[in-house]
Design a protein around this motif. Structure first.
Motif, PDB file in Angstrom:
ATOM      1  N   LEU A 145     -49.800  -1.975  59.932  1.00  0.00           N
ATOM      2  CA  LEU A 145     -50.329  -1.444  58.666  1.00  0.00           C
ATOM      3  C   LEU A 145     -51.704  -2.012  58.316  1.00  0.00           C
ATOM      4  CD1 LEU A 145     -47.073  -1.616  56.486  1.00  0.00           C
ATOM      5  CD2 LEU A 145     -48.026   0.377  57.651  1.00  0.00           C
ATOM      6  N   LYS A 146     -52.299  -2.773  59.194  1.00  0.00           N
ATOM      7  CA  LYS A 146     -53.562  -3.449  58.893  1.00  0.00           C
ATOM      8  C   LYS A 146     -54.659  -2.461  58.524  1.00  0.00           C
ATOM      9  CE  LYS A 146     -56.419  -7.171  60.784  1.00  0.00           C
ATOM     10  NZ  LYS A 146     -56.644  -8.021  61.978  1.00  0.00           N
ATOM     11  N   HIS A 147     -55.243  -2.643  57.325  1.00  0.00           N
ATOM     12  CA  HIS A 147     -56.348  -1.838  56.794  1.00  0.00           C
ATOM     13  C   HIS A 147     -55.926  -0.414  56.418  1.00  0.00           C
ATOM     14  CE1 HIS A 147     -59.118  -4.531  59.475  1.00  0.00           C
ATOM     15  NE2 HIS A 147     -58.625  -5.189  58.424  1.00  0.00           N
ATOM     16  N   LEU A 148     -54.629  -0.131  56.486  1.00  0.00           N
ATOM     17  CA  LEU A 148     -54.155   1.215  56.169  1.00  0.00           C
ATOM     18  C   LEU A 148     -53.466   1.249  54.811  1.00  0.00           C
ATOM     19  CD1 LEU A 148     -52.600   2.266  59.610  1.00  0.00           C
ATOM     20  CD2 LEU A 148     -54.927   2.683  58.765  1.00  0.00           C
ATOM     21  N   MET A 149     -53.507   2.430  54.182  1.00  0.00           N
ATOM     22  CA  MET A 149     -52.900   2.600  52.870  1.00  0.00           C
ATOM     23  C   MET A 149     -52.277   3.989  52.787  1.00  0.00           C
ATOM     24  SD  MET A 149     -54.805   2.341  49.145  1.00  0.00           S
ATOM     25  CE  MET A 149     -54.915   0.563  49.132  1.00  0.00           C
ATOM     26  N   GLU A 150     -51.106   4.055  52.122  1.00  0.00           N
ATOM     27  CA  GLU A 150     -50.449   5.346  51.939  1.00  0.00           C
ATOM     28  C   GLU A 150     -50.625   5.812  50.499  1.00  0.00           C
ATOM     29  OE1 GLU A 150     -46.017   7.375  51.686  1.00  0.00           O
ATOM     30  OE2 GLU A 150     -46.211   5.295  52.338  1.00  0.00           O
ATOM     31  N   ILE A 151     -51.203   6.970  50.350  1.00  0.00           N
ATOM     32  CA  ILE A 151     -51.391   7.580  49.035  1.00  0.00           C
ATOM     33  C   ILE A 151     -50.590   8.875  48.989  1.00  0.00           C
ATOM     34  CG2 ILE A 151     -53.050   8.485  47.354  1.00  0.00           C
ATOM     35  CD1 ILE A 151     -53.360   5.506  47.882  1.00  0.00           C
ATOM     36  N   ARG A 152     -49.627   8.938  48.070  1.00  0.00           N
ATOM     37  CA  ARG A 152     -48.782  10.130  47.990  1.00  0.00           C
ATOM     38  C   ARG A 152     -49.628  11.381  47.726  1.00  0.00           C
ATOM     39  NH1 ARG A 152     -45.428   6.068  46.460  1.00  0.00           N
ATOM     40  NH2 ARG A 152     -43.214   6.212  47.067  1.00  0.00           N
ATOM     41  N   GLY A 153     -49.369  12.426  48.506  1.00  0.00           N
ATOM     42  CA  GLY A 153     -50.119  13.671  48.377  1.00  0.00           C
ATOM     43  C   GLY A 153     -51.289  13.754  49.337  1.00  0.00           C
ATOM     44  N   ILE A 154     -51.767  12.584  49.816  1.00  0.00           N
ATOM     45  CA  ILE A 154     -52.876  12.561  50.777  1.00  0.00           C
ATOM     46  C   ILE A 154     -52.383  12.109  52.146  1.00  0.00           C
ATOM     47  CG2 ILE A 154     -55.101  11.496  51.347  1.00  0.00           C
ATOM     48  CD1 ILE A 154     -55.669  11.251  48.391  1.00  0.00           C
ATOM     49  N   GLY A 155     -51.544  11.064  52.129  1.00  0.00           N
ATOM     50  CA  GLY A 155     -51.036  10.518  53.381  1.00  0.00           C
ATOM     51  C   GLY A 155     -51.654   9.160  53.675  1.00  0.00           C
ATOM     52  N   ILE A 156     -51.748   8.830  54.951  1.00  0.00           N
ATOM     53  CA  ILE A 156     -52.296   7.541  55.385  1.00  0.00           C
ATOM     54  C   ILE A 156     -53.821   7.616  55.423  1.00  0.00           C
ATOM     55  CG2 ILE A 156     -52.307   5.788  57.189  1.00  0.00           C
ATOM     56  CD1 ILE A 156     -49.609   6.127  55.876  1.00  0.00           C
ATOM     57  N   ILE A 157     -54.465   6.618  54.822  1.00  0.00           N
ATOM     58  CA  ILE A 157     -55.924   6.525  54.887  1.00  0.00           C
ATOM     59  C   ILE A 157     -56.319   5.176  55.480  1.00  0.00           C
ATOM     60  CG2 ILE A 157     -56.237   8.048  52.902  1.00  0.00           C
ATOM     61  CD1 ILE A 157     -56.963   5.556  51.240  1.00  0.00           C
ATOM     62  N   ASP A 158     -57.450   5.163  56.169  1.00  0.00           N
ATOM     63  CA  ASP A 158     -57.997   3.930  56.747  1.00  0.00           C
ATOM     64  C   ASP A 158     -59.052   3.400  55.782  1.00  0.00           C
ATOM     65  OD1 ASP A 158     -59.410   1.964  58.165  1.00  0.00           O
ATOM     66  OD2 ASP A 158     -58.958   2.914  60.083  1.00  0.00           O
ATOM     67  N   VAL A 159     -58.720   2.345  55.067  1.00  0.00           N
ATOM     68  CA  VAL A 159     -59.602   1.824  54.014  1.00  0.00           C
ATOM     69  C   VAL A 159     -60.912   1.311  54.594  1.00  0.00           C
ATOM     70  CG1 VAL A 159     -59.830   0.062  52.214  1.00  0.00           C
ATOM     71  CG2 VAL A 159     -57.677   1.301  52.479  1.00  0.00           C
ATOM     72  N   MET A 160     -60.856   0.637  55.733  1.00  0.00           N
ATOM     73  CA  MET A 160     -62.087   0.104  56.327  1.00  0.00           C
ATOM     74  C   MET A 160     -63.005   1.233  56.777  1.00  0.00           C
ATOM     75  SD  MET A 160     -62.680  -2.845  59.226  1.00  0.00           S
ATOM     76  CE  MET A 160     -62.246  -1.892  60.664  1.00  0.00           C
ATOM     77  N   ASN A 161     -62.434   2.292  57.324  1.00  0.00           N
ATOM     78  CA  ASN A 161     -63.234   3.421  57.784  1.00  0.00           C
ATOM     79  C   ASN A 161     -63.880   4.170  56.619  1.00  0.00           C
ATOM     80  OD1 ASN A 161     -64.185   5.320  59.808  1.00  0.00           O
ATOM     81  ND2 ASN A 161     -62.674   6.737  58.995  1.00  0.00           N
ATOM     82  N   LEU A 162     -63.156   4.277  55.490  1.00  0.00           N
ATOM     83  CA  LEU A 162     -63.667   5.030  54.347  1.00  0.00           C
ATOM     84  C   LEU A 162     -64.622   4.221  53.476  1.00  0.00           C
ATOM     85  CD1 LEU A 162     -60.493   6.984  53.141  1.00  0.00           C
ATOM     86  CD2 LEU A 162     -62.414   7.852  54.480  1.00  0.00           C
ATOM     87  N   PHE A 163     -64.318   2.929  53.286  1.00  0.00           N
ATOM     88  CA  PHE A 163     -65.076   2.119  52.318  1.00  0.00           C
ATOM     89  C   PHE A 163     -65.894   0.994  52.954  1.00  0.00           C
ATOM     90  CE2 PHE A 163     -61.402   3.866  50.053  1.00  0.00           C
ATOM     91  CZ  PHE A 163     -62.015   4.464  48.971  1.00  0.00           C
ATOM     92  N   GLY A 164     -65.746   0.791  54.264  1.00  0.00           N
ATOM     93  CA  GLY A 164     -66.533  -0.235  54.929  1.00  0.00           C
ATOM     94  C   GLY A 164     -65.766  -1.529  55.124  1.00  0.00           C
ATOM     95  N   ALA A 165     -66.326  -2.389  55.967  1.00  0.00           N
ATOM     96  CA  ALA A 165     -65.666  -3.656  56.309  1.00  0.00           C
ATOM     97  C   ALA A 165     -65.520  -4.582  55.102  1.00  0.00           C
ATOM     98  CB  ALA A 165     -66.437  -4.367  57.413  1.00  0.00           C
ATOM     99  N   GLY A 166     -66.405  -4.430  54.121  1.00  0.00           N
ATOM    100  CA  GLY A 166     -66.340  -5.286  52.941  1.00  0.00           C
ATOM    101  C   GLY A 166     -65.190  -4.965  52.013  1.00  0.00           C
ATOM    102  N   ALA A 167     -64.465  -3.862  52.299  1.00  0.00           N
ATOM    103  CA  ALA A 167     -63.356  -3.451  51.427  1.00  0.00           C
ATOM    104  C   ALA A 167     -62.010  -3.992  51.891  1.00  0.00           C
ATOM    105  CB  ALA A 167     -63.299  -1.931  51.355  1.00  0.00           C
ATOM    106  N   VAL A 168     -61.993  -4.718  53.007  1.00  0.00           N
ATOM    107  CA  VAL A 168     -60.725  -5.229  53.534  1.00  0.00           C
ATOM    108  C   VAL A 168     -60.861  -6.704  53.895  1.00  0.00           C
ATOM    109  CG1 VAL A 168     -59.979  -2.985  54.431  1.00  0.00           C
ATOM    110  CG2 VAL A 168     -61.326  -4.508  55.887  1.00  0.00           C
ATOM    111  N   LYS A 169     -59.710  -7.341  54.021  1.00  0.00           N
ATOM    112  CA  LYS A 169     -59.658  -8.733  54.449  1.00  0.00           C
ATOM    113  C   LYS A 169     -58.326  -8.946  55.144  1.00  0.00           C
ATOM    114  CE  LYS A 169     -60.293 -13.460  52.732  1.00  0.00           C
ATOM    115  NZ  LYS A 169     -60.376 -14.322  51.519  1.00  0.00           N
ATOM    116  N   ASP A 170     -58.302  -9.838  56.151  1.00  0.00           N
ATOM    117  CA  ASP A 170     -57.089 -10.006  56.953  1.00  0.00           C
ATOM    118  C   ASP A 170     -55.982 -10.730  56.193  1.00  0.00           C
ATOM    119  OD1 ASP A 170     -58.230  -8.681  59.049  1.00  0.00           O
ATOM    120  OD2 ASP A 170     -58.841 -10.490  60.130  1.00  0.00           O
ATOM    121  N   SER A 171     -56.325 -11.762  55.439  1.00  0.00           N
ATOM    122  CA  SER A 171     -55.310 -12.535  54.726  1.00  0.00           C
ATOM    123  C   SER A 171     -55.928 -13.231  53.525  1.00  0.00           C
ATOM    124  CB  SER A 171     -54.673 -13.582  55.655  1.00  0.00           C
ATOM    125  OG  SER A 171     -55.635 -14.548  56.060  1.00  0.00           O
TER     126      SER A 171
END
Length: 320
Positions: free
Chosen positions: A200-226
């Motif tokens: 599930l790393k960097h992924l998010m489920e939004i009902r009605g849209i499905g799975i989105i890749d947060v890093m791909n959509l918002f950039g590397a600055g929008a995610v962190k490993d831990s």
């Protein structure tokens, strides 16, 4: 919880480590304890309490002392240090590795590794890495985000809006660590760390849209490993009969392993901007940790007001 860490994984995750001898043995050897051994007494021939299951780390002191031994004694000592339970030998500071150690380790199928790092620093890096890898872990239902550098885990029943709120927080410049499932482990006596499961790393489920890749959509600055989990915000559907804390005097915690993590409950209702409320909750929590508590100030102001109102009218006139 991981029972053991393969030496091959150790070398892969810590770039400062370079294999000198025994690459073919990396997958055969594993580390099951986070403690590191500095084999000083063993070099003198004392093996009564030899911690053979630990990584054997040799620094300048150990290498210098071994250089004073004659060839036969050096060979005997290093051969005795090579057991079926010994994970590997690591020599720090880029020091020359005794040929007797390489020879004994090769016979016993034990990798010999070198590093340019200082011995104390390398020992600290190894112990921290092994503590994290070998720590007991469990999975918690929730969403973990980093808000103004502080780890905040959103919990609540399914469908309450945790992922949508986290997405709003990401759009406001904060960072996602994990959505839906958070893997947590205890780093030390007072620290709980959370991270996303690999799938599930960097992924998010939004009902009605499905799975989105947060890093791909918002950039590397929008995610962190831990991140360290410093605050838990429990989202609850609004209940008109519930008694929610309005002044901030109530303090609640949730125990994760041996650590009590502060927790607050935020009611969810149509029209409430949860992202802003959670931002303010995080800032208010940080202010409390720094010694400023708005509820205490309110209580102080209220006490002064009551005290002023209880004074005789003559005293109030004199004060004017």
């Amino acid at each position: 919880m991981v029972d053991a860490v393969r030496v091959s994984q150790l070398v892969k995750d810590i770039p400062a480590l370079k294999v000198v001898e025994g690459k073919e043995f990396l997958d055969k050897r594993s580390v099951s304890v986070s403690d590191i051994s500095r084999p000083g007494l063993e070099l003198t021939g004392y093996f009564d309490f030899y911690p053979k299951e630990r990584i054997q780390l040799l620094g300048r002191t150990e290498i210098s002392y071994s250089a004073r031994l004659d060839h036969d004694l050096r060979k005997h000592v290093f051969t005795k240090m090579c057991t079926s339970d010994t994970p590997c030998f690591i020599v720090s500071q880029g020091l020359p590795i005794p040929s007797e150690l390489i020879e004994a380790a090769e016979i016993a199928d034990i990798p010999v590794i070198t590093s340019d790092m200082a011995t104390t620093h390398l020992s600290s890096v190894l112990m921290q890495y092994l503590d994290e890898q070998l720590a007991p872990r469990k999975s918690v239902h929730g969403v973990l985000v980093e808000i103004y550098g502080m780890g905040v885990m959103l919990t609540g029943s399914s469908g309450v809006g945790k992922s949508e709120t986290a997405l709003d927080l990401v759009k406001r410049g904060h960072r996602l660590i994990a959505d839906d499932r958070v893997d947590v482990y205890q780093q030390d006596d007072s620290t709980i760390v959370g991270e996303a499961p690999k799938i599930l790393k960097h992924l998010m489920e939004i009902r009605g849209i499905g799975i989105i890749d947060v890093m791909n959509l918002f950039g590397a600055g929008a995610v962190k490993d831990s991140t360290e989990i410093q605050l838990i915000i429990n989202l609850q559907n609004w209940n008109p009969n519930a008694n929610y804390d309005r002044l901030g005097f109530e303090e609640d915690t949730r125990q994760i392993f041996d650590v009590d993590v502060p927790q607050i409950t935020v009611p969810v209702k149509v029209g409430r901007n949860l992202a802003i409320i959670i931002e303010v909750a995080a800032m208010n929590f940080r202010a409390k940790k720094m010694g400023y508590d708005a509820s205490e100030k309110f209580e102080h102001n209220l006490t002064e007001l009551i005290s002023d109102n209880s004074k005789p009218a003559s005293d109030k006139e004199e004060k004017k």
